[in-house]
Scaffold this motif. Structure first.
Motif, PDB file in Angstrom:
ATOM      1  N   ASN A  11       0.797  -1.191   0.131  1.00 53.02           N
ATOM      2  CA  ASN A  11       0.043   0.036   0.065  1.00 53.02           C
ATOM      3  C   ASN A  11       0.667   1.298  -0.105  1.00 53.02           C
ATOM      4  N   GLN A  12       1.951   1.137   0.704  1.00 54.89           N
ATOM      5  CA  GLN A  12       2.995   2.392   0.713  1.00 54.89           C
ATOM      6  C   GLN A  12       3.385   2.563  -0.804  1.00 54.89           C
ATOM      7  N   ALA A  13       3.857   1.391  -1.355  1.00 61.58           N
ATOM      8  CA  ALA A  13       4.160   1.580  -2.891  1.00 61.58           C
ATOM      9  C   ALA A  13       3.016   1.998  -3.667  1.00 61.58           C
ATOM     10  N   LEU A  14       1.794   1.526  -3.422  1.00 61.09           N
ATOM     11  CA  LEU A  14       0.765   2.204  -4.247  1.00 61.09           C
ATOM     12  C   LEU A  14       0.563   3.602  -4.257  1.00 61.09           C
ATOM     13  N   GLU A  15       0.838   4.170  -3.036  1.00 58.95           N
ATOM     14  CA  GLU A  15       0.709   5.707  -2.489  1.00 58.95           C
ATOM     15  C   GLU A  15       1.596   6.266  -3.405  1.00 58.95           C
ATOM     16  N   HIS A  16       2.766   5.647  -3.115  1.00 61.04           N
ATOM     17  CA  HIS A  16       4.083   6.306  -3.886  1.00 61.04           C
ATOM     18  C   HIS A  16       3.788   6.503  -5.475  1.00 61.04           C
ATOM     19  N   GLU A  17       3.479   5.402  -6.010  1.00 58.48           N
ATOM     20  CA  GLU A  17       3.015   5.331  -7.516  1.00 58.48           C
ATOM     21  C   GLU A  17       2.095   6.330  -7.838  1.00 58.48           C
ATOM     22  N   LEU A  18       1.014   6.308  -7.181  1.00 59.44           N
ATOM     23  CA  LEU A  18      -0.020   7.271  -7.450  1.00 59.44           C
ATOM     24  C   LEU A  18       0.462   8.801  -7.326  1.00 59.44           C
ATOM     25  N   GLU A  49       3.487   5.737 -16.681  1.00 62.07           N
ATOM     26  CA  GLU A  49       4.146   4.278 -16.266  1.00 62.07           C
ATOM     27  C   GLU A  49       3.812   4.235 -14.652  1.00 62.07           C
ATOM     28  N   SER A  50       3.694   5.573 -14.030  1.00 59.10           N
ATOM     29  CA  SER A  50       3.652   5.521 -12.585  1.00 59.10           C
ATOM     30  C   SER A  50       2.230   4.914 -12.198  1.00 59.10           C
ATOM     31  N   LEU A  51       1.079   5.206 -13.134  1.00 60.12           N
ATOM     32  CA  LEU A  51      -0.154   4.797 -13.230  1.00 60.12           C
ATOM     33  C   LEU A  51      -0.320   3.001 -13.480  1.00 60.12           C
ATOM     34  N   MET A  52       0.596   2.703 -14.638  1.00 55.79           N
ATOM     35  CA  MET A  52       0.565   1.236 -14.748  1.00 55.79           C
ATOM     36  C   MET A  52       1.341   0.632 -13.373  1.00 55.79           C
ATOM     37  N   HIS A  53       1.985   1.161 -12.735  1.00 60.03           N
ATOM     38  CA  HIS A  53       2.799   0.418 -11.556  1.00 60.03           C
ATOM     39  C   HIS A  53       1.878   0.429 -10.484  1.00 60.03           C
ATOM     40  N   ALA A  54       1.181   1.386 -10.330  1.00 59.36           N
ATOM     41  CA  ALA A  54       0.075   1.741  -9.410  1.00 59.36           C
ATOM     42  C   ALA A  54      -1.132   0.315  -9.679  1.00 59.36           C
ATOM     43  N   ALA A  55      -1.551   0.310 -10.780  1.00 61.63           N
ATOM     44  CA  ALA A  55      -2.379  -0.817 -11.019  1.00 61.63           C
ATOM     45  C   ALA A  55      -1.625  -2.170 -10.708  1.00 61.63           C
ATOM     46  N   GLU A  56      -0.533  -2.283 -11.048  1.00 53.31           N
ATOM     47  CA  GLU A  56       0.052  -3.695 -10.926  1.00 53.31           C
ATOM     48  C   GLU A  56       0.009  -3.947  -9.355  1.00 53.31           C
ATOM     49  N   VAL A  57       0.542  -2.745  -8.490  1.00 56.12           N
ATOM     50  CA  VAL A  57       0.618  -3.084  -7.074  1.00 56.12           C
ATOM     51  C   VAL A  57      -0.799  -3.193  -6.426  1.00 56.12           C
ATOM     52  N   THR A  62      -4.752  -7.089  -3.921  1.00 51.73           N
ATOM     53  CA  THR A  62      -6.058  -7.868  -3.874  1.00 51.73           C
ATOM     54  C   THR A  62      -5.766  -9.358  -4.245  1.00 51.73           C
ATOM     55  N   THR A  63      -4.544  -9.576  -4.721  1.00 52.58           N
ATOM     56  CA  THR A  63      -4.326 -11.078  -4.762  1.00 52.58           C
ATOM     57  C   THR A  63      -4.106 -11.765  -3.356  1.00 52.58           C
ATOM     58  N   TYR A  64      -3.488 -10.795  -2.388  1.00 52.80           N
ATOM     59  CA  TYR A  64      -3.511 -11.204  -0.976  1.00 52.80           C
ATOM     60  C   TYR A  64      -4.474 -10.780  -0.208  1.00 52.80           C
ATOM     61  N   GLU A  65      -5.605 -10.658  -0.704  1.00 48.15           N
ATOM     62  CA  GLU A  65      -6.829 -10.183  -0.079  1.00 48.15           C
ATOM     63  C   GLU A  65      -6.902  -9.153   0.708  1.00 48.15           C
ATOM     64  N   GLY A  66      -5.868  -7.979   0.264  1.00 50.72           N
ATOM     65  CA  GLY A  66      -5.679  -7.078   0.875  1.00 50.72           C
ATOM     66  C   GLY A  66      -6.507  -5.940   0.267  1.00 50.72           C
ATOM     67  N   LYS A  67      -6.830  -4.476   1.050  1.00 48.39           N
ATOM     68  CA  LYS A  67      -7.569  -3.629   0.298  1.00 48.39           C
ATOM     69  C   LYS A  67      -6.659  -2.295   0.024  1.00 48.39           C
ATOM     70  N   PRO A  68      -6.561  -2.080  -1.298  1.00 46.94           N
ATOM     71  CA  PRO A  68      -5.789  -1.020  -1.838  1.00 46.94           C
ATOM     72  C   PRO A  68      -6.156   0.206  -1.196  1.00 46.94           C
ATOM     73  N   SER A  69      -5.337   1.100  -0.817  1.00 41.90           N
ATOM     74  CA  SER A  69      -5.301   2.436  -0.060  1.00 41.90           C
ATOM     75  C   SER A  69      -6.014   3.240  -1.102  1.00 41.90           C
ATOM     76  N   LEU A  70      -6.570   4.194  -0.562  1.00 42.93           N
ATOM     77  CA  LEU A  70      -7.173   5.228  -1.401  1.00 42.93           C
ATOM     78  C   LEU A  70      -6.468   6.605  -1.238  1.00 42.93           C
ATOM     79  N   GLN A  71      -5.145   6.643  -0.465  1.00 44.17           N
ATOM     80  CA  GLN A  71      -4.516   7.559  -0.217  1.00 44.17           C
ATOM     81  C   GLN A  71      -3.439   7.919  -1.462  1.00 44.17           C
ATOM     82  N   VAL A  72      -2.863   9.107  -1.560  1.00 46.08           N
ATOM     83  CA  VAL A  72      -1.749   9.256  -2.566  1.00 46.08           C
ATOM     84  C   VAL A  72      -0.689   9.775  -1.567  1.00 46.08           C
TER      85      VAL A  72
END
Length: 139
Positions: A11-18, A49-57, A62-72
């Motif tokens: 989720n930290q990586a997701l927020e960073h990519e966003l 590319e950051s958006l693509m990375h965010a989508a991959e993260v 969700t593969t590991y049953e987590g909830k993706p962060s809505l934070q940036v």
């Protein structure tokens, strides 16, 4: 690493990519001068590319049953507009991303092949970004 820990790291990586999407898009608005067009194209490609990375993260979360962060992630309030300043800030951003994926790899090495390979792929991409920005900063 506990499941909740690597989901937190993802989720930290997701927020960073966003934040990268916002950062690179903003930078593209701030470029002026004779080299504007190729530079804004490069910056906007980085945003995509950051958006693509965010989508991959997010998919990995969700593969590991987590909830993706809505934070940036943290956004700079920089007033710097020179291309050199933008590239230096971009270099720091890319190094931070590399550090996050390196840590994810380190804690999953030999434990979870999916996360290990995912983090290796992302480390490679971030290493290439760091190298590219470093080349752009050379005089």
């Amino acid at each position: 690493m506990q499941k909740k820990d690597f989901i937190s790291t993802l989720n930290q990586a997701l927020e960073h990519e966003l934040a990268g999407v916002v950062r690179y898009t903003h930078y593209s608005f701030m470029v002026f001068g004779t080299n504007r067009i190729p530079i804004i194209e490069w910056l906007r490609a980085q945003a995509q590319e950051s958006l693509m990375h965010a989508a991959e993260v997010g998919e990995m979360i969700t593969t590991y049953e987590g909830k993706p962060s809505l934070q940036v992630g943290r956004l700079l309030e920089s007033e710097k507009t020179s291309i050199k300043d933008i590239l230096e800030e971009s270099l720091e951003y890319e190094k931070q991303a590399l550090n996050m994926y390196t840590e994810l790899y380190r804690v999953n090495e030999g434990k979870d092949i999916i996360l290990e390979e995912f983090s290796r792929k992302m480390m490679y991409a971030e290493e290439m970004h760091v190298a590219e920005v470093q080349k752009m900063l050379r005089t």
